[in-house]
Design a protein around this motif. Structure first.
Motif, short mmCIF file in Angstrom:
data_model
loop_
_atom_site.label_atom_id
_atom_site.label_comp_id
_atom_site.label_asym_id
_atom_site.label_seq_id
_atom_site.Cartn_x
_atom_site.Cartn_y
_atom_site.Cartn_z
N UNK A 1 2.85 5.89 -8.18
CA UNK A 1 3.34 6.05 -9.54
C UNK A 1 4.80 6.46 -9.59
N UNK A 2 5.28 7.16 -8.56
CA UNK A 2 6.64 7.71 -8.60
C UNK A 2 7.70 6.61 -8.72
N UNK A 3 7.50 5.51 -8.00
CA UNK A 3 8.50 4.44 -8.04
C UNK A 3 8.65 3.87 -9.45
N UNK A 4 7.56 3.36 -10.09
CA UNK A 4 7.76 2.85 -11.45
C UNK A 4 8.07 3.93 -12.47
N UNK A 5 7.70 5.21 -12.20
CA UNK A 5 8.03 6.28 -13.15
C UNK A 5 9.53 6.50 -13.22
N UNK A 6 10.18 6.63 -12.06
CA UNK A 6 11.64 6.80 -12.04
C UNK A 6 12.32 5.53 -12.54
N UNK B 1 9.06 13.16 2.34
CA UNK B 1 10.05 12.13 2.66
C UNK B 1 9.79 10.84 1.92
N UNK B 2 8.53 10.43 1.88
CA UNK B 2 8.18 9.21 1.15
C UNK B 2 8.43 9.37 -0.35
N UNK B 3 8.16 10.56 -0.89
CA UNK B 3 8.37 10.77 -2.32
C UNK B 3 9.85 10.61 -2.68
#
Length: 407
Positions: A267-272, A315-317
């Motif tokens: 979710x973090x990728x499309x959220x940012x 790191x991945x986040x």
């Protein structure tokens, strides 16, 4: 419509806000798959080869790309609203197929329908917002549109990870998609109004009407340096998103992360990406398109290299958040650039051609990532696509001119 239509965000705010909400539902239809489907392939259907797992993204990307192209052409011929409604009708069966699919082939078939749904609905909401706001706030409009869609992708990806952990991979996560499809169809049929008259008002004398569809395809794809640079950047952007969609959950699971952790990273990728577009679209209206696109592609490429280099949650986040930030710089700005260059009389078709190339990147990325991962491993696949993404930014820097002045 033409005699009563008015251009501008403020003059059309109720319809604009409604279209933002509709596009959030479109994004939610895509988000229902982001966390769960790669894990469903492995754990439920026993699909082992990476290339085979990613067949659903190939099916999705190919059909969405083709649907984008036809959405622009059909919108110019029949109007925007009929195309939007048709897209929702095609998407209605998708969640049910995902819930009850007895084999992986049914999942692939469901993604053919999802690709058509996304191509017709998302393309049409883009075109309609460009119609409504006119030339002055085009970047801002695209920022709102893409932000709504990808924030919904992110939230749905996160909640489907939670639902999958609590209730299993099926059916609970896909019940969200079923509600999105029903609500999107209802809003589009009952409340969305046609916007083709706004495009005619902006265009004035229809000197672009003599442009044939094949001429628009060649102009957007190859002949116009700015449009062709934009088209290849869009394709590479979604090429690396196809990699992220299909292989990141598998990479994170192999790193020992739990389903909620994988859902959060997914979710973090499309959220940012989604939230950032609220800013970057408006910024491109002030400073221009070219430098945001160039910088965004390079940021994405470097962040992909970071994903391949690290091996822990934090790191991945950070890395996926940077990919999202780079994508936010690029996504609404590319659409705004197409709107800058294309005449309103053939703009819908030009947007369709651009989105044909852009979303074809899903299919190309899934195939390339799958083959590379099967031959050399997931991390090697990420490294190769990181290099392609940086190279795409260089192409924009060399070939594209600033398009903001074209307004």
């Amino acid at each position: 419509m033409t005699e009563t239509a008015r251009l501008g965000l403020r003059a059309n705010l109720p319809q604009f806000a409604l279209l933002v909400a509709v596009n959030a539902l479109v994004g939610g239809m895509l988000g229902q798959e982001r966390t769960v489907l790669p894990l469903l392939a492995d754990q439920t259907f026993g699909v082992q080869a990476y290339t085979a797992i990613l067949t659903y993204i190939v099916a999705f990307g190919a059909t969405k790309a083709a649907s984008n192209f036809f959405a622009g052409t059909l919108s110019d011929r029949f109007g925007r609203k009929p195309v939007l409604i048709a897209g929702w009708l095609v998407g209605l069966p998708t969640p049910a197929l995902l819930i009850w699919a007895p084999s992986w082939g049914w999942i692939v078939a469901a993604n053919v329908l999802l690709g058509i749904n996304q191509g017709l609905t998302w393309s049409t909401t883009v075109i309609m917002k460009i119609d409504l706001v006119g030339p002055q706030r085009r970047g801002l409009a695209m920022g709102f549109n893409e932000s709504a869609g990808y924030v919904a992708v992110a939230l749905t990806a996160f909640f489907t990870g939670y639902l999958a952990e609590r209730y299993g991979l099926r059916p609970a996560p896909f019940l969200l998609g079923l509600s999105y499809a029903a609500l999107g169809l209802g809003l589009s049929a009952l409340f969305v109004r046609e916007t083709r008259g706004h495009a005619r008002l902006e265009g004035g004398p229809a000197h672009g009407d003599e442009m044939r569809t094949w001429q628009i395809f060649l102009t957007t794809s190859f002949k116009n340096p700015s449009l062709s640079a934009v088209s290849q950047a869009g394709m590479v952007n979604n090429l690396n998103d196809g990699l992220a969609w299909g292989l990141f959950p598998i990479l994170f699971a192999a790193g020992g992360l739990s389903l909620p952790e994988i859902g959060l990273l997914t979710a973090a990728l499309p959220a940012v990406w989604g939230a950032g577009q609220m800013l970057t679209g408006a910024v491109s209206d002030r400073i221009g398109r070219k430098h945001l696109i160039t910088g965004g592609m390079i940021v994405q490429g470097l962040a992909l290299g970071a994903v391949a280099s690290v091996d822990d949650f934090v790191g991945w986040l950070i890395a996926v958040a940077l990919i999202g930030a780079g994508t936010a710089m690029v996504y609404p700005t590319l659409l705004a650039a197409v709107g800058d260059v294309a005449h309103p009389s053939w703009r819908a078709r030009s947007v369709g051609v651009y989105r044909l190339w852009r979303d074809g990147g899903f299919a190309v990325g899934a195939l390339l990532a799958g083959v590379l991962a099967d031959l050399y491993g997931v991390r090697a696949a990420v490294w190769v696509i990181a290099g392609i993404t940086v190279a795409s930014g260089v192409v924009v820097a060399v070939r594209m001119r600033e398009t903001l002045v074209d307004r």
